[in-house]
Design an enzyme around this catalytic site. Structure first.
Site, PDB file in Angstrom:
ATOM      1  N   GLY A 175      14.347  -2.704  13.268  1.00 35.12           N
ATOM      2  CA  GLY A 175      13.146  -2.978  14.028  1.00 35.12           C
ATOM      3  C   GLY A 175      12.131  -3.653  13.115  1.00 35.12           C
TER       4      GLY A 175
ATOM      5  N   TYR B 190      11.536  -4.870   4.384  1.00 32.26           N
ATOM      6  CA  TYR B 190      12.769  -4.424   3.729  1.00 32.26           C
ATOM      7  C   TYR B 190      13.148  -5.338   2.565  1.00 32.26           C
ATOM      8  CZ  TYR B 190      14.275  -0.603   6.814  1.00 32.26           C
ATOM      9  OH  TYR B 190      14.401   0.601   7.470  1.00 32.26           O
TER      10      TYR B 190
ATOM     11  N   HIS C  65       9.223  -0.722   2.356  1.00 30.11           N
ATOM     12  CA  HIS C  65      10.438   0.109   2.333  1.00 30.11           C
ATOM     13  C   HIS C  65      11.309  -0.149   1.105  1.00 30.11           C
ATOM     14  CE1 HIS C  65       9.800   1.847   6.173  1.00 30.11           C
ATOM     15  NE2 HIS C  65      10.307   0.901   6.935  1.00 30.11           N
TER      16      HIS C  65
HETATM   17  C1  LIG Z   1      15.552   7.081  16.020  1.00 36.97           C
HETATM   18  C2  LIG Z   1      15.230   5.689  15.587  1.00 36.97           C
HETATM   19  C3  LIG Z   1      14.949   5.441  14.263  1.00 36.97           C
HETATM   20  C4  LIG Z   1      14.681   4.133  13.837  1.00 36.97           C
HETATM   21  N1  LIG Z   1      14.446   3.928  12.505  1.00 36.97           N
HETATM   22  C5  LIG Z   1      14.227   2.660  12.077  1.00 36.97           C
HETATM   23  C6  LIG Z   1      14.017   2.393  10.692  1.00 36.97           C
HETATM   24  O1  LIG Z   1      14.046   3.289   9.856  1.00 36.97           O
HETATM   25  N2  LIG Z   1      13.822   1.120  10.317  1.00 36.97           N
HETATM   26  C7  LIG Z   1      13.807   0.071  11.199  1.00 36.97           C
HETATM   27  O2  LIG Z   1      13.608  -1.067  10.799  1.00 36.97           O
HETATM   28  N3  LIG Z   1      13.999   0.304  12.530  1.00 36.97           N
HETATM   29  C8  LIG Z   1      14.222   1.550  12.982  1.00 36.97           C
HETATM   30  N4  LIG Z   1      14.448   1.788  14.316  1.00 36.97           N
HETATM   31  C9  LIG Z   1      14.498   0.632  15.226  1.00 36.97           C
HETATM   32  C10 LIG Z   1      15.924   0.169  15.521  1.00 36.97           C
HETATM   33  O3  LIG Z   1      16.640  -0.103  14.341  1.00 36.97           O
HETATM   34  C11 LIG Z   1      15.907  -1.074  16.393  1.00 36.97           C
HETATM   35  O4  LIG Z   1      15.248  -0.735  17.598  1.00 36.97           O
HETATM   36  C12 LIG Z   1      17.310  -1.586  16.708  1.00 36.97           C
HETATM   37  O5  LIG Z   1      17.900  -2.061  15.523  1.00 36.97           O
HETATM   38  C13 LIG Z   1      17.243  -2.734  17.694  1.00 36.97           C
HETATM   39  O6  LIG Z   1      18.519  -3.020  18.205  1.00 36.97           O
HETATM   40  P1  LIG Z   1      18.869  -2.722  19.757  1.00 36.97           P
HETATM   41  O7  LIG Z   1      17.908  -3.563  20.559  1.00 36.97           O
HETATM   42  O8  LIG Z   1      20.290  -3.139  19.932  1.00 36.97           O
HETATM   43  O9  LIG Z   1      18.656  -1.242  19.998  1.00 36.97           O
HETATM   44  C14 LIG Z   1      14.690   3.067  14.758  1.00 36.97           C
HETATM   45  C15 LIG Z   1      14.968   3.336  16.119  1.00 36.97           C
HETATM   46  C16 LIG Z   1      15.231   4.626  16.534  1.00 36.97           C
HETATM   47  C17 LIG Z   1      15.556   4.880  17.975  1.00 36.97           C
END
Ligand SMILES: Cc1cc2nc3c(=O)[nH]c(=O)nc-3n(C[C@H](O)[C@H](O)[C@H](O)COP(=O)(O)O)c2cc1C
Length: 213
Positions: free
Chosen positions: A148, A154, A160
């Site tokens: 995200g 990163y 991070h």
């Molecule tokens: C429980 C949870 C923890 C997350 N932790 C992080 C994180 O530590 N770092 C980050 O960049 N995004 C984090 N995210 C965001 C997700 O990585 C992101 O929404 C996902 O990669 C997007 O892909 P998608 O649209 O296929 O879900 C987190 C999301 C959730 C639900």
């Protein structure tokens, strides 16, 4: 090549779902044999537990490490673990695709690693089988992940720190530990806030990466 695609995302219609479908199509187009472990769809049980070992050696105290070392010799694991172990044995390349959750893999995938890549199966400290003598020597492994957060966060100077460095707990301490060769991680940053156009572009780039394997 025989590819085991281990995938963890709870929503098939997500960007991760599209990435997985793109990869499977590209790998098949190239003539690779592919097996999929879609962990959420399988409702894979992620918690290591005593019933994973149907022929417990020590019924008084549950020591998962020693039970696993012994079970590898007889194959006495629960059926869901055995099925996954067969896929791992079969594969030349293991691809692990997941969204970053708290800078790591989702718990369901960590549970798959705990239960399937059991002591005695991928590595064996008792017989000193790790890294150069890891039991999966000859296999390769690769991470495919989405974040995200933006790449700047990163990066080495970001809040991070470099995501590749965080992923070393997987690429080095799990994959290389088990003797596997590690392919460069494929990371798509800021996946949750991409435009449709950017998403389509990223899917095409990933398709090419899979075709070039
Ligand atoms: C429980 C949870 C923890 C997350 N932790 C992080 C994180 O530590 N770092 C980050 O960049 N995004 C984090 N995210 C965001 C997700 O990585 C992101 O929404 C996902 O990669 C997007 O892909 P998608 O649209 O296929 O879900 C987190 C999301 C959730 C639900």
């Amino acid at each position: 090549m025989k590819v085991l695609y281990v995938y963890a995302h709870p929503e098939p219609k997500s960007f991760n779902g599209a990435l997985k479908d793109t990869a499977l199509a590209a790998l098949q187009e190239k003539g690779h044999e592919v097996k999929l472990s879609d962990l959420y769809a399988m409702k894979f049980h992620p918690v290591l537990k005593a019933s994973d070992f149907p022929e417990r050696k020590n019924l008084e105290i549950f020591n998962p490490f020693f039970e696993a070392i012994k079970a590898v010799k007889t194959g006495a694991f629960s059926p869901d673990i055995k099925e996954e172990m067969e896929k791992v044995k079969w594969a030349d390349l293991l691809i692990f695709q997941f969204p970053i959750y708290f800078t790591f893999m989702p718990a369901i995938m960590k549970g798959w690693i705990d239960r399937v890549l059991a002591p005695g199966f991928g590595f064996n400290p008792v017989t000193n089988s790790a890294y150069d003598t890891g039991l999966f020597k000859g296999k390769s492994a690769m991470i495919v992940t989405t974040t995200g957060a933006p790449k700047s966060m990163y990066s080495e100077e970001g809040a991070h720190g470099d995501l590749n460095r965080h992923l070393e707990s997987i690429t080095h301490c799990i994959f290389e530990y088990m003797g596997m060769k590690v392919l460069s991680s494929y990371i798509i940053y800021e996946a949750s806030s991409m435009s449709r156009e950017k998403g389509t572009e990223e899917l095409e780039k990933y398709r090419q990466r899979m075709l070039d394997l």
